[in-house]
Design a protein around this motif. Structure first.
Motif, short mmCIF file in Angstrom:
data_model
loop_
_atom_site.label_atom_id
_atom_site.label_comp_id
_atom_site.label_asym_id
_atom_site.label_seq_id
_atom_site.Cartn_x
_atom_site.Cartn_y
_atom_site.Cartn_z
N GLY A 1 -62.54 -7.75 -31.44
CA GLY A 1 -62.86 -6.42 -30.92
C GLY A 1 -62.71 -6.36 -29.42
N ASN A 2 -63.14 -7.39 -28.72
CA ASN A 2 -62.97 -7.44 -27.27
C ASN A 2 -61.49 -7.42 -26.88
OD1 ASN A 2 -65.68 -7.45 -26.60
ND2 ASN A 2 -65.84 -9.69 -26.61
N LEU A 3 -60.66 -8.15 -27.64
CA LEU A 3 -59.23 -8.15 -27.34
C LEU A 3 -58.62 -6.77 -27.59
CD1 LEU A 3 -58.04 -11.60 -28.79
CD2 LEU A 3 -58.50 -10.99 -26.41
N PHE A 4 -59.04 -6.10 -28.67
CA PHE A 4 -58.53 -4.76 -28.94
C PHE A 4 -58.97 -3.78 -27.84
CE2 PHE A 4 -58.84 -5.86 -33.76
CZ PHE A 4 -57.77 -6.72 -33.61
N ASP A 5 -60.25 -3.88 -27.44
CA ASP A 5 -60.74 -3.00 -26.37
C ASP A 5 -59.99 -3.26 -25.07
OD1 ASP A 5 -62.53 -1.91 -28.12
OD2 ASP A 5 -64.22 -3.16 -27.48
N ASN A 6 -59.72 -4.52 -24.80
CA ASN A 6 -59.00 -4.87 -23.57
C ASN A 6 -57.61 -4.24 -23.56
OD1 ASN A 6 -58.76 -6.86 -21.11
ND2 ASN A 6 -56.90 -7.21 -22.32
N ALA A 7 -56.95 -4.24 -24.76
CA ALA A 7 -55.63 -3.61 -24.84
C ALA A 7 -55.71 -2.12 -24.58
CB ALA A 7 -55.01 -3.89 -26.22
N GLU A 8 -56.77 -1.47 -25.02
CA GLU A 8 -56.93 -0.04 -24.80
C GLU A 8 -57.28 0.27 -23.35
OE1 GLU A 8 -56.33 2.34 -26.82
OE2 GLU A 8 -56.20 1.41 -28.79
N ILE A 9 -58.13 -0.57 -22.74
CA ILE A 9 -58.61 -0.29 -21.38
C ILE A 9 -57.55 -0.63 -20.34
CG2 ILE A 9 -60.33 -0.92 -19.65
CD1 ILE A 9 -62.29 -1.43 -21.93
N HIS A 10 -56.95 -1.81 -20.47
CA HIS A 10 -56.02 -2.28 -19.43
C HIS A 10 -54.56 -2.02 -19.77
CE1 HIS A 10 -59.19 -4.30 -17.14
NE2 HIS A 10 -59.71 -4.64 -18.31
N GLY A 11 -54.27 -1.64 -21.01
CA GLY A 11 -52.93 -1.22 -21.38
C GLY A 11 -52.96 0.24 -21.77
N HIS A 12 -51.82 0.81 -22.00
CA HIS A 12 -51.81 2.22 -22.42
C HIS A 12 -52.46 2.38 -23.79
CE1 HIS A 12 -48.26 2.67 -19.49
NE2 HIS A 12 -49.36 3.09 -18.92
N ARG A 13 -52.10 1.43 -24.70
CA ARG A 13 -52.69 1.50 -26.05
C ARG A 13 -52.39 0.19 -26.77
NH1 ARG A 13 -48.54 3.04 -29.81
NH2 ARG A 13 -46.57 3.42 -28.72
N LEU A 14 -53.14 -0.05 -27.81
CA LEU A 14 -52.88 -1.18 -28.70
C LEU A 14 -51.73 -0.81 -29.63
CD1 LEU A 14 -53.77 -3.98 -29.89
CD2 LEU A 14 -55.29 -2.69 -31.40
N VAL A 15 -50.64 -1.60 -29.60
CA VAL A 15 -49.46 -1.21 -30.38
C VAL A 15 -49.28 -2.06 -31.63
CG1 VAL A 15 -48.25 -0.26 -28.39
CG2 VAL A 15 -47.97 -2.68 -28.94
N ARG A 16 -49.79 -3.28 -31.62
CA ARG A 16 -49.57 -4.11 -32.80
C ARG A 16 -50.52 -5.32 -32.78
NH1 ARG A 16 -43.74 -6.74 -33.97
NH2 ARG A 16 -44.29 -7.78 -32.01
N VAL A 17 -50.99 -5.71 -33.97
CA VAL A 17 -51.73 -6.96 -34.17
C VAL A 17 -50.97 -7.73 -35.24
CG1 VAL A 17 -53.90 -8.02 -34.84
CG2 VAL A 17 -53.91 -5.84 -33.59
N ARG A 18 -50.46 -8.87 -34.89
CA ARG A 18 -49.57 -9.63 -35.78
C ARG A 18 -50.24 -10.95 -36.17
NH1 ARG A 18 -43.69 -12.00 -33.94
NH2 ARG A 18 -43.02 -12.83 -35.98
N LEU A 19 -50.30 -11.22 -37.46
CA LEU A 19 -50.85 -12.46 -38.00
C LEU A 19 -49.70 -13.27 -38.59
CD1 LEU A 19 -53.15 -14.34 -38.97
CD2 LEU A 19 -53.37 -12.87 -40.99
N LEU A 20 -49.51 -14.50 -38.08
CA LEU A 20 -48.41 -15.34 -38.56
C LEU A 20 -48.77 -16.81 -38.45
CD1 LEU A 20 -45.68 -15.64 -35.79
CD2 LEU A 20 -47.84 -14.48 -35.40
N ALA A 21 -48.01 -17.63 -39.16
CA ALA A 21 -48.21 -19.08 -39.09
C ALA A 21 -47.64 -19.61 -37.78
CB ALA A 21 -47.54 -19.76 -40.29
N ASP A 22 -48.29 -20.62 -37.25
CA ASP A 22 -47.82 -21.26 -36.02
C ASP A 22 -46.67 -22.20 -36.37
OD1 ASP A 22 -47.43 -22.56 -33.62
OD2 ASP A 22 -49.56 -22.78 -33.18
N THR A 23 -45.48 -21.90 -35.85
CA THR A 23 -44.30 -22.71 -36.17
C THR A 23 -44.34 -24.08 -35.53
OG1 THR A 23 -43.11 -21.69 -34.32
CG2 THR A 23 -42.86 -20.68 -36.50
#
Length: 462
Positions: free
Chosen positions: A359-381
């Protein structure tokens, strides 16, 4: 290699390598000096003894030949045949301008000119030279009574072979000593570095949050002071951290009661919002926003204080990370369509702590960026046992020199709307939470522009 280059190589080695190198080179130098001195002294002694023995034998042979030549009617070839020089020795005699030899292998040409000149001047002389590639000792004696010059050529092959064997043995001994010195260096370096490794391991555990870790007591008087000082330092550090954590927790707790009262009062005012004038409604909106910010600040302070006190995550359980991220997006009023799932990984963690962190990361994207555009979940290659969560915004991004600083506590900046930022604790709390779960979080640039926050967590193995 130059001295400067050698110095760089030595400095590039680790402490253990330098200790082993010092022992090995030291042993090699000592053994080499000993070998050279031993070889030199032995060679000098053996050559001197051999030369003295040959000279004595030459004088005996010369006196025998002189006695035979003083006999009336003595024939030189017969006299040489009757002479019995030492084994492998050759007698060469000059008399009346003619040269005689007891062997076809040596003659006038085999004798060094300087030696012949010395003997013909009336003085006995000896000289080491080579004949047919082999070392020999040539001794000359003038026989004035019979008008002759006596020379004897004695091979030194046996002595040379003895010295060669001695040199080989000494060289082998020097190499063995160098290897033994290197082995001693390995043992010594391990003995020296073992306490340092224990200090480094203990310091790493303390830095990882295990504040109760201490160095074990030792009976070594040279290490007892260091161990005691280190443990005392850690005790002081732990007490200070706990004191600061308690202070933050106490202050936050004491502030929670009046804050709850203020929030309740503002909620009452909000229920009668329509009855207020326009200016009063604006003031109420301002107070409501600041109270929400204050409440978040207190929550973050309490959570950080709890972590500073060394408390682990409370309810560890396997969590489907995709479900957790989707729930966090919906709870914060954001669309679940922002989530792109490329892995069905699970993580072991505290659900409430991880929700707060994301939630803090999402809020940070909204506050310090224009908007949250994507949250991506993937395996670490790069690591099969880890999973990545990428949080992207389309704001101005984070300067490279600020990408580490923004995770510090109370490190605030300007928002995308050029207003003052939040509490400055959200990203610090995110890093502490991820670290408590055995993961890592960092900031980088989004390829399309904007900032990207990457969270790496250990996944539950199927």
């Amino acid at each position: 290699m130059s001295a400067t280059g050698m110095g760089r190589v030595v400095r590039a080695r680790g402490l253990r390598g330098r200790v082993v190198l010092a022992f090995g080179v030291g042993a090699l130098l000592v053994s080499a000096i000993f070998a050279v001195l031993t070889y030199g002294l032995t060679q000098s002694y053996l050559l001197t003894q051999r030369e003295q023995a040959v000279v004595r034998q030459v004088y005996i042979d010369a006196n025998f030949l002189r006695g035979r030549l003083e006999t009336a009617g003595a024939d030189m070839p017969t006299v040489l045949t009757a002479s019995t020089p030492s084994a492998d020795a050759t007698i060469v005699v000059s008399r009346g301008g003619r040269w005689y030899s007891s062997s076809l292998e040596a003659g006038r040409e085999s004798l060094p000119f300087a030696l012949r000149a010395e003997v013909e001047s009336g003085r006995p002389a000896s000289m080491r030279t080579r004949l047919g590639g082999e070392p020999v000792l040539v001794v000359g004696v003038p026989l004035r009574a019979v008008g002759a010059y006596f020379y004897e050529v004695v091979p030194l092959t046996e002595l040379q072979e003895t010295l060669r064997i001695l040199g080989t043995v000494l060289l082998g001994g020097a190499l063995v000593a160098a290897a033994a010195g290197g082995g001693l260096g390995v043992w010594a370096s391990r003995s020296v570095l073992r306490p340092l490794n224990e200090v480094a391991s203990t310091a790493a555990q303390i830095a990882g949050g295990q504040l109760d870790t201490r160095l074990a007591a030792t009976r070594d008087p040279d290490l007892a002071t260091i161990v005691g000082s280190f443990n005392s330092m850690v005790d002081t550090l732990q007490q200070r951290i706990q004191r600061d954590a308690r202070l933050a927790a106490d202050v936050s707790h004491e502030l929670r009661s009046p804050l709850t009262t203020l929030v309740a009062s503002v909620e009452v005012l909000n229920t009668r919002r329509d009855e207020l004038p326009q200016r009063s409604r604006q003031a109420l909106d301002l107070v409501t926003g600041e109270l929400e910010r204050f409440r978040n600040l207190l929550d973050n302070l309490l959570e950080l204080a709890r972590m500073d006190a060394g408390l682990d995550p409370r309810a560890i359980e396997p969590l489907p990370l995709a479900d957790l991220l989707g729930h966090t997006l919906r709870r914060s009023g954001r669309s679940p369509d922002l989530l792109v799932v490329e892995s069905d990984a699970k993580v072991n963690g505290d659900k409430l702590m991880l929700e707060r962190m994301f939630g803090n990361l999402f809020d940070n994207a909204e506050i310090h960026g224009h908007r949250l555009v994507r949250v991506r979940l993937l395996a670490d290659t790069e690591a099969d046992d880890r999973v990545l969560v990428l949080v992207d915004d389309d704001g101005p991004g984070v300067r490279r020199e600020d990408r580490e600083r923004i995770f510090e506590r109370f490190a605030t900046g300007r928002t995308a709307r050029r207003s003052s930022s939040g509490t400055g604790l959200g990203l610090a709390l995110a890093r502490e939470t991820v670290a408590a779960h055995g993961g890592a979080v960092w900031c980088t640039g989004r390829p399309e522009g904007g900032a990207r926050f990457a969270v790496s967590l250990p996944r539950v193995q199927p």
